[in-house]
Design an enzyme around this catalytic site. Structure first.
Site, PDB file in Angstrom:
ATOM      1  N   ASP A  78       0.846  -1.199   0.000  1.00  0.00           N
ATOM      2  CA  ASP A  78       0.000   0.000   0.000  1.00  0.00           C
ATOM      3  C   ASP A  78       0.883   1.253   0.000  1.00  0.00           C
ATOM      4  O   ASP A  78       0.393   2.374  -0.115  1.00  0.00           O
ATOM      5  CB  ASP A  78      -1.009   0.000   1.156  1.00  0.00           C
ATOM      6  CG  ASP A  78      -0.347   0.005   2.529  1.00  0.00           C
ATOM      7  OD1 ASP A  78       0.895  -0.117   2.607  1.00  0.00           O
ATOM      8  OD2 ASP A  78      -1.081   0.142   3.536  1.00  0.00           O
TER       9      ASP A  78
ATOM     10  N   ASP B  35      -1.215  -6.196  -0.517  1.00  0.00           N
ATOM     11  CA  ASP B  35      -1.263  -5.551   0.800  1.00  0.00           C
ATOM     12  C   ASP B  35      -2.693  -5.076   1.089  1.00  0.00           C
ATOM     13  O   ASP B  35      -3.257  -4.303   0.295  1.00  0.00           O
ATOM     14  CB  ASP B  35      -0.324  -4.338   0.755  1.00  0.00           C
ATOM     15  CG  ASP B  35       0.331  -4.048   2.083  1.00  0.00           C
ATOM     16  OD1 ASP B  35       0.075  -4.782   3.057  1.00  0.00           O
ATOM     17  OD2 ASP B  35       1.117  -3.076   2.132  1.00  0.00           O
TER      18      ASP B  35
ATOM     19  N   LYS C 212      -1.143  -9.509   2.741  1.00  0.00           N
ATOM     20  CA  LYS C 212      -0.408  -9.055   3.927  1.00  0.00           C
ATOM     21  C   LYS C 212      -1.291  -8.083   4.684  1.00  0.00           C
ATOM     22  O   LYS C 212      -2.024  -7.305   4.068  1.00  0.00           O
ATOM     23  CB  LYS C 212       0.901  -8.358   3.521  1.00  0.00           C
ATOM     24  CG  LYS C 212       1.659  -7.775   4.713  1.00  0.00           C
ATOM     25  CD  LYS C 212       3.022  -7.257   4.311  1.00  0.00           C
ATOM     26  CE  LYS C 212       3.032  -5.851   3.789  1.00  0.00           C
ATOM     27  NZ  LYS C 212       2.489  -4.805   4.716  1.00  0.00           N
TER      28      LYS C 212
ATOM     29  N   GLU D 156      -1.346  -5.547   8.471  1.00  0.00           N
ATOM     30  CA  GLU D 156      -0.541  -4.993   9.567  1.00  0.00           C
ATOM     31  C   GLU D 156      -1.175  -5.306  10.917  1.00  0.00           C
ATOM     32  O   GLU D 156      -2.404  -5.274  11.058  1.00  0.00           O
ATOM     33  CB  GLU D 156      -0.413  -3.470   9.401  1.00  0.00           C
ATOM     34  CG  GLU D 156       0.365  -3.077   8.156  1.00  0.00           C
ATOM     35  CD  GLU D 156       0.544  -1.566   8.017  1.00  0.00           C
ATOM     36  OE1 GLU D 156       0.234  -0.818   8.974  1.00  0.00           O
ATOM     37  OE2 GLU D 156       1.002  -1.142   6.947  1.00  0.00           O
TER      38      GLU D 156
ATOM     39  N   GLU E 229       9.266  -4.587  10.529  1.00  0.00           N
ATOM     40  CA  GLU E 229       9.676  -3.275   9.994  1.00  0.00           C
ATOM     41  C   GLU E 229      10.244  -2.390  11.100  1.00  0.00           C
ATOM     42  O   GLU E 229       9.588  -2.161  12.139  1.00  0.00           O
ATOM     43  CB  GLU E 229       8.476  -2.576   9.312  1.00  0.00           C
ATOM     44  CG  GLU E 229       8.853  -1.201   8.758  1.00  0.00           C
ATOM     45  CD  GLU E 229       7.895  -0.625   7.728  1.00  0.00           C
ATOM     46  OE1 GLU E 229       6.963  -1.336   7.300  1.00  0.00           O
ATOM     47  OE2 GLU E 229       8.100   0.542   7.346  1.00  0.00           O
TER      48      GLU E 229
HETATM   49  O1  KIV Z   1       3.575  -1.133   1.678  1.00  0.00           O
HETATM   50  C1  KIV Z   1       4.719  -1.613   1.605  1.00  0.00           C
HETATM   51  O2  KIV Z   1       5.466  -1.417   0.626  1.00  0.00           O
HETATM   52  C2  KIV Z   1       5.168  -2.430   2.733  1.00  0.00           C
HETATM   53  C3  KIV Z   1       6.603  -2.832   2.770  1.00  0.00           C
HETATM   54  C4  KIV Z   1       7.437  -1.651   3.060  1.00  0.00           C
HETATM   55  C5  KIV Z   1       6.852  -3.946   3.701  1.00  0.00           C
HETATM   56  O3  KIV Z   1       4.389  -2.738   3.587  1.00  0.00           O
END
Ligand code: KIV
Length: 278
Positions: free
Chosen positions: A46, A85, A115, A117, A184
């Protein structure tokens, strides 16, 4: 071309002691370059909100924007595992909504996994999505979608209490069924402890060398973004000055008539003056 990698291949790489490479991509052209170089996992992050769309943070990014870019990336990727994401508020509201939105990444955009968070507090969502048959990558430490709650974009887990919380989050994500975890901006010593504690791969960004793999934003590592370069980024090339130089040269040549030259033009046999006769 090597055979397409699977989630199982990624998990096995940790067990075999093979480090995992991951980069972001947001369009088919970049994705093709990254995939051809043999990168193991490609993330449509994202971060595209800031890198491509000009937002100040990842908060405004929508499901439609993510799916649009994931579909483009899918068309450019043949070998790597493709991870989409989940944007802010696409998985926090209810387990049902989280499953529906995660499913869209697979059904409508051809992603292999999603993915999201969050640590312990997000494990119910992770479990629900995994039980629906969708592979999930966790993401803890500095989580940009909740950066304001974390006191801004800064290193996490430096004191004993927050380090313990992150270690527990990693354990909980593994128990919830996540197949890997992004770490991260946390101290290298903590990411080493987490990596040694969980059996699923850890993928670091600003988390030192002890993770099972590394991820960077591609536009950062090829030097396309000049405004701000995080200290954990290594720039393997600086494309922005080269692009600016090329664009300036093009502009000058258009203005002074040196472009296009003969070799950039098409010709025909017909005498055009005959067309102009009345
Ligand atoms: O959004 C993204 O690019 C990420 C990475 C930095 C892990 O979450």
């Amino acid at each position: 071309m090597d055979k397409k990698l699977t989630i199982q291949d990624i998990v096995t790489m940790k067990k075999a002691g093979n480090r995992i490479s991951m980069l972001t991509a947001y369009d088919a052209a970049f994705a093709g370059l990254v995939d051809n170089a043999g990168i193991d996992m490609i993330l449509v992050g994202d971060s595209l909100g800031m890198v491509l769309l000009g937002y100040d943070s990842t908060i405004p990014v929508t499901m439609d924007e993510m799916l649009h870019h994931c579909r483009a990336v899918r068309r450019g990727v043949k070998r790597a595992v493709l991870v989409g994401d989940m944007p802010f508020m696409s998985y926090q509201v209810s387990e049902g909504e989280a499953i529906t939105n995660a499913g869209r990444f697979l059904k409508e955009a051809g992603c292999d996994a999603v993915k999201l968070e969050g640590g312990t507090e997000m494990c119910a969502m992770v479990k629900a999505i995994v039980q629906a048959g969708i592979p999930v990558m966790g993401h803890i430490g500095l989580t940009p979608q909740t950066a304001s709650q974390l006191g801004g974009y800064k290193v996490q887990g430096k004191d004993a209490q927050s380090a313990r919380r992150l270690l527990q989050s990693a354990r909980d994500l593994e128990a919830a069924g996540a197949f890997s975890i992004v770490l991260e901006c946390i101290p290298a010593q903590l990411s080493e402890a987490i990596t040694n504690t969980v059996s699923i791969p850890t993928i670091g960004i600003g988390a030192g060398k002890h993770c099972d793999g590394q991820v960077l934003v591609t536009h950062d590592m090829v030097g396309m973004l000049e405004k701000f370069v995080p200290s954990f980024v290594k720039q393997y090339v600086k494309l922005a000055p080269q692009i600016k130089e090329a664009v300036a040269a093009y502009k000058d040549e258009v203005k002074n008539g040196r472009f296009p030259a003969e070799e950039h033009s098409f010709n025909m046999q017909l005498d055009v003056s005959t067309l102009l006769q009345k």
